[in-house]
Design a protein around this motif. Structure first.
Motif, PDB file in Angstrom:
ATOM      1  N   ALA A 182      56.194 -15.434  13.938  1.00 62.47           N
ATOM      2  CA  ALA A 182      54.733 -15.380  13.894  1.00 62.47           C
ATOM      3  C   ALA A 182      54.150 -16.773  13.681  1.00 62.47           C
ATOM      4  O   ALA A 182      53.127 -17.131  14.280  1.00 62.47           O
ATOM      5  N   TRP A 183      54.780 -17.582  12.844  1.00 62.24           N
ATOM      6  CA  TRP A 183      54.299 -18.939  12.589  1.00 62.24           C
ATOM      7  C   TRP A 183      54.248 -19.737  13.886  1.00 62.24           C
ATOM      8  O   TRP A 183      53.266 -20.417  14.185  1.00 62.24           O
ATOM      9  N   ARG A 184      55.313 -19.675  14.669  1.00 61.84           N
ATOM     10  CA  ARG A 184      55.379 -20.469  15.895  1.00 61.84           C
ATOM     11  C   ARG A 184      54.418 -19.949  16.959  1.00 61.84           C
ATOM     12  O   ARG A 184      53.779 -20.735  17.664  1.00 61.84           O
ATOM     13  N   ILE A 185      54.307 -18.635  17.086  1.00 61.84           N
ATOM     14  CA  ILE A 185      53.386 -18.079  18.089  1.00 61.84           C
ATOM     15  C   ILE A 185      51.949 -18.431  17.743  1.00 61.84           C
ATOM     16  O   ILE A 185      51.149 -18.777  18.620  1.00 61.84           O
ATOM     17  N   MET A 186      51.584 -18.375  16.471  1.00 63.14           N
ATOM     18  CA  MET A 186      50.224 -18.733  16.063  1.00 63.14           C
ATOM     19  C   MET A 186      49.904 -20.193  16.366  1.00 63.14           C
ATOM     20  O   MET A 186      48.754 -20.557  16.576  1.00 63.14           O
ATOM     21  N   GLY A 187      50.932 -21.039  16.394  1.00 65.18           N
ATOM     22  CA  GLY A 187      50.718 -22.438  16.710  1.00 65.18           C
ATOM     23  C   GLY A 187      50.717 -22.736  18.197  1.00 65.18           C
ATOM     24  O   GLY A 187      50.280 -23.813  18.609  1.00 65.18           O
ATOM     25  N   ARG A 188      51.201 -21.793  19.029  1.00 63.98           N
ATOM     26  CA  ARG A 188      51.318 -22.039  20.465  1.00 63.98           C
ATOM     27  C   ARG A 188      50.347 -21.218  21.299  1.00 63.98           C
ATOM     28  O   ARG A 188      49.990 -21.642  22.397  1.00 63.98           O
ATOM     29  N   ASP A 189      49.971 -20.046  20.831  1.00 69.77           N
ATOM     30  CA  ASP A 189      49.111 -19.157  21.608  1.00 69.77           C
ATOM     31  C   ASP A 189      47.682 -19.693  21.593  1.00 69.77           C
ATOM     32  O   ASP A 189      46.996 -19.658  20.577  1.00 69.77           O
ATOM     33  N   ARG A 190      47.212 -20.175  22.739  1.00 70.19           N
ATOM     34  CA  ARG A 190      45.888 -20.790  22.806  1.00 70.19           C
ATOM     35  C   ARG A 190      44.781 -19.780  22.541  1.00 70.19           C
ATOM     36  O   ARG A 190      43.790 -20.082  21.890  1.00 70.19           O
ATOM     37  N   SER A 201      48.199  -8.777  15.993  1.00 71.74           N
ATOM     38  CA  SER A 201      48.949  -7.847  16.838  1.00 71.74           C
ATOM     39  C   SER A 201      48.578  -7.945  18.307  1.00 71.74           C
ATOM     40  O   SER A 201      49.205  -7.289  19.139  1.00 71.74           O
ATOM     41  N   ALA A 202      47.568  -8.752  18.666  1.00 70.12           N
ATOM     42  CA  ALA A 202      47.084  -8.798  20.046  1.00 70.12           C
ATOM     43  C   ALA A 202      47.767  -9.917  20.824  1.00 70.12           C
ATOM     44  O   ALA A 202      48.048 -10.990  20.294  1.00 70.12           O
ATOM     45  N   SER A 203      48.011  -9.651  22.098  1.00 68.57           N
ATOM     46  CA  SER A 203      48.608 -10.662  22.966  1.00 68.57           C
ATOM     47  C   SER A 203      48.436 -10.242  24.415  1.00 68.57           C
ATOM     48  O   SER A 203      48.450  -9.046  24.737  1.00 68.57           O
ATOM     49  N   ASP A 204      48.254 -11.222  25.292  1.00 68.55           N
ATOM     50  CA  ASP A 204      48.245 -10.936  26.720  1.00 68.55           C
ATOM     51  C   ASP A 204      49.634 -10.591  27.239  1.00 68.55           C
ATOM     52  O   ASP A 204      49.779  -9.983  28.291  1.00 68.55           O
ATOM     53  N   SER A 205      50.658 -10.990  26.479  1.00 68.19           N
ATOM     54  CA  SER A 205      52.046 -10.703  26.872  1.00 68.19           C
ATOM     55  C   SER A 205      52.602  -9.540  26.054  1.00 68.19           C
ATOM     56  O   SER A 205      53.769  -9.542  25.659  1.00 68.19           O
ATOM     57  N   PHE A 206      51.762  -8.541  25.816  1.00 66.95           N
ATOM     58  CA  PHE A 206      52.172  -7.428  24.945  1.00 66.95           C
ATOM     59  C   PHE A 206      53.309  -6.605  25.526  1.00 66.95           C
ATOM     60  O   PHE A 206      54.020  -5.903  24.802  1.00 66.95           O
ATOM     61  N   LYS A 207      53.503  -6.665  26.847  1.00 63.91           N
ATOM     62  CA  LYS A 207      54.562  -5.860  27.455  1.00 63.91           C
ATOM     63  C   LYS A 207      55.948  -6.302  27.010  1.00 63.91           C
ATOM     64  O   LYS A 207      56.911  -5.534  27.111  1.00 63.91           O
ATOM     65  N   LEU A 225      52.723 -11.035   8.224  1.00 65.04           N
ATOM     66  CA  LEU A 225      51.546 -11.142   7.360  1.00 65.04           C
ATOM     67  C   LEU A 225      51.688 -12.305   6.385  1.00 65.04           C
ATOM     68  O   LEU A 225      50.715 -13.027   6.114  1.00 65.04           O
ATOM     69  N   LYS A 226      52.883 -12.520   5.871  1.00 63.97           N
ATOM     70  CA  LYS A 226      53.104 -13.669   4.996  1.00 63.97           C
ATOM     71  C   LYS A 226      52.898 -14.983   5.753  1.00 63.97           C
ATOM     72  O   LYS A 226      52.406 -15.966   5.184  1.00 63.97           O
ATOM     73  N   ALA A 227      53.272 -15.008   7.022  1.00 65.29           N
ATOM     74  CA  ALA A 227      53.034 -16.210   7.829  1.00 65.29           C
ATOM     75  C   ALA A 227      51.544 -16.483   7.968  1.00 65.29           C
ATOM     76  O   ALA A 227      51.101 -17.637   7.899  1.00 65.29           O
ATOM     77  N   ILE A 228      50.760 -15.415   8.167  1.00 67.12           N
ATOM     78  CA  ILE A 228      49.296 -15.558   8.232  1.00 67.12           C
ATOM     79  C   ILE A 228      48.760 -16.135   6.921  1.00 67.12           C
ATOM     80  O   ILE A 228      47.930 -17.051   6.903  1.00 67.12           O
ATOM     81  N   PRO A 272      53.754  -7.369  15.566  1.00 70.22           N
ATOM     82  CA  PRO A 272      53.083  -8.617  15.950  1.00 70.22           C
ATOM     83  C   PRO A 272      53.075  -8.831  17.465  1.00 70.22           C
ATOM     84  O   PRO A 272      54.099  -8.674  18.123  1.00 70.22           O
ATOM     85  N   PHE A 273      51.909  -9.130  17.995  1.00 68.66           N
ATOM     86  CA  PHE A 273      51.717  -9.492  19.406  1.00 68.66           C
ATOM     87  C   PHE A 273      52.261  -8.406  20.338  1.00 68.66           C
ATOM     88  O   PHE A 273      52.882  -8.698  21.351  1.00 68.66           O
TER      89      PHE A 273
END
Length: 553
Positions: free
Chosen positions: A342-350, A403-409, A430-433, A484-485
């Motif tokens: 989650a930490w890395r996705i939050m830093g990369r997902d524009r 929990s949202a993402s365009d790549s949810f599939k 949640l702890k990452a948030i 998540p996502f």
């Protein structure tokens, strides 16, 4: 609405031809874009997650947005009813600032993806369509909505000026509102084009993403600052001209309208009129003539993935910051993996950053301006508590988007992996948030409050932070639990109303209890201990989430 827009464009086709567009092709592209807009949602009213049940039914979302803007525009324009024409310069600056800020915010929140969308290049440019025609179609499509927004926000001022003074005054405000929207289109595209010229394509989207975030915060801060600079006492005063007035676009527009109101055309007012007319029109012409080629060329490379680096021998990578923090704040290997993921996705997902970071900036700006407005309220204990819990609301925005993402599939991996306790994934993310976003945001708020009010309320700040964690956990436990996502954005936004209602109830209860504890000796410190225990119990409950409690896409 589409036929009306197309008929207006037909009457302006000479203008588009002079700018170098193939008008029939441009008209067809704009028509398709307007038709596709019925499938798109607007973030402006927070209802971008709602989808129409009947795809054939007309979409009234944008009309509701215009009604919302028109309502506040009328309220802001009421000040024009009580001032003489000699003293309208400052109120007019405020009106045009409102128009420009809303247009700029709409460009950032709703149309940035359209401006930077390279799919048109891949679909249309292989056909016999010039890049200039495509660019003008894109700008025309966006301008249609910005013109509607500018007219809605300026409706009250148009009617009041036309009724009190003359129809010419109202008409001048109408024309200059449209020119304000054109100027915002020019400035926004100029910013993007400038970045494209100076920055490599590999980093362009990332930097543009942060520029959008900073622009959103800056525009919101300006919207909070302007009303505070214009006190009721200053609205009736005559403002002396300064050299820097000619560098501020809202002052160009206000000076041009003032020239019509006073029927004065001296050197100062003629310069305002020239800037108000020539800058928007000249900017659009300059871009269409000299910058569309490089814009299209740079845009075509935005979606290209970076070239993979050549394979090398395996090297042991040093422990990264997310891995170190995961080891400190988690208790199992699955929770650690979820924390780092989650930490890395939050830093990369524009898109995640564009929807989350501006909200945190809005909260910080609002708290600062609310505290600096003067009086005794900003130094009171109640004001500190209000700031702390208000900050907590903004801190929860990140949880809503987690929990949202365009790549949810790709979330099928959760079901394919041998995961027995999905609650550990939820708690890890949640702890990452909390560690990555909520805690730094709260530290900034705490630093400002301590600088403003001193260290006497440190215990209140600590309890407010822990209470925010309680709110996060209560909201997570009583709303749909999603991996998540793992779900589309629409699914998350449809549940925001329920989440917000629960959050407000919990916020009111916890805030009231906190205020009551301030009246009891050592009550706040006792509340800190009880809140920590509550956080631990709620997190344990969240970790025990089973598969039948998970909502998947």
């Amino acid at each position: 609405m589409t036929p009306l827009i197309l008929s207006i464009l037909d009457r302006l086709q000479g203008l588009f031809r002079s700018l170098g567009a193939d008008y029939p092709q441009m008209r067809a592209i704009v028509q398709v874009k307007l038709m596709m807009d019925n499938r798109r949602n607007y973030t402006t009213l927070g209802r971008y997650g709602q989808q129409k049940k009947n795809n054939d039914a007309p979409d009234n979302t944008f009309l509701k947005v215009l009604g919302f803007y028109a309502f506040f525009g009328v309220i802001l324009a009421l000040q024009l009813m009580f001032l003489e024409r000699e003293n309208l310069f400052l109120p007019l600056i405020f009106q045009f600032s409102y128009v420009m800020i809303l247009c700029a915010m709409t460009l950032i929140s709703d149309f940035s993806s359209i401006i930077l969308d390279s799919s048109d290049n891949q679909i249309i440019l292989p056909r016999p369509v010039s890049s200039r025609t495509l660019w003008l179609a894109r700008i025309t499509h966006i301008s249609v909505y910005l013109f509607a927004i500018s007219l809605a926000t300026g409706l009250g001022s148009i009617l009041i000026l036309g009724y009190r003074f003359s129809p010419v005054a109202g008409l001048s405000f109408l024309v200059l509102s449209v020119l304000s929207a054109m100027l915002m289109v020019f400035l926004t595209n100029l910013l993007y084009l400038g970045l494209m010229q100076l920055i490599s394509e590999e980093k362009l989207r990332e930097i543009i993403n942060y520029v959008q975030i900073l622009m959103a915060i800056a525009f919101y801060g300006g919207y909070q600052l302007i009303p505070r600079l214009m006190t009721q006492a200053s609205l009736g005063e005559t403002m002396e001209r300064q050299w820097w007035h000619y560098l501020v676009p809202p002052m160009w527009m206000a000076g041009a309208v003032e020239s019509v109101l006073l029927w004065t055309f001296d050197t100062e007012h003629l310069l305002f009129i020239a800037l108000a007319i020539l800058m928007p029109i000249g900017g659009i012409w300059f871009m269409s003539r000299f910058m569309t080629g490089s814009f299209t060329e740079k845009l075509s490379g935005l979606d290209q993935e970076s070239k993979p680096t050549p394979a090398t021998a395996a090297v042991v990578q040093p422990t990264t910051l997310p891995d170190q923090l995961a080891g400190w704040f988690t208790s199992s290997s699955l929770e650690r993996a979820s924390f780092a993921f989650a930490w890395r996705i939050m830093g990369r997902d524009r898109k995640f950053k564009l929807k989350t970071y501006p909200q945190l900036g809005f909260g910080l700006v609002y708290i600062v301006f609310m505290s600096l407005r003067g009086g005794t309220f900003d130094n009171s204990g109640f004001a500190t508590l209000f700031s702390l819990y208000f900050a907590g609301l903004y801190g929860m925005v990140a949880q809503y988007q987690l929990s949202a993402s365009d790549s949810f599939k790709a979330s099928w991996l959760y079901g394919a992996a041998p995961i027995r306790q999905p609650g550990e994934i939820l708690s890890g993310s949640l702890k990452a948030i909390i560690v990555k976003l909520v805690t730094p945001f709260y530290l900034l708020v705490a630093a400002f409050l301590i600088w403003r009010n001193g260290t006497d309320q440190v215990s209140d700040i600590v309890l407010g932070y822990i209470s925010t964690l309680v709110m996060l956990l209560v909201s997570a436990l009583f709303s749909d639990r999603r991996m998540p996502f793992s779900v589309p954005v629409d699914s998350v936004n449809r549940s925001n109303t329920g989440r917000s209602f629960i959050t407000l109830i919990v916020l009111s209860l916890i805030g009231g209890l906190h205020y009551g504890l301030t009246l009891v000796p050592y009550g706040v410190w006792g509340g800190i201990v009880l809140s920590l225990i509550t956080v631990w119990l709620l997190m344990r409950q969240y970790q025990r989430t089973s598969w039948h409690q998970i909502v998947m896409a």
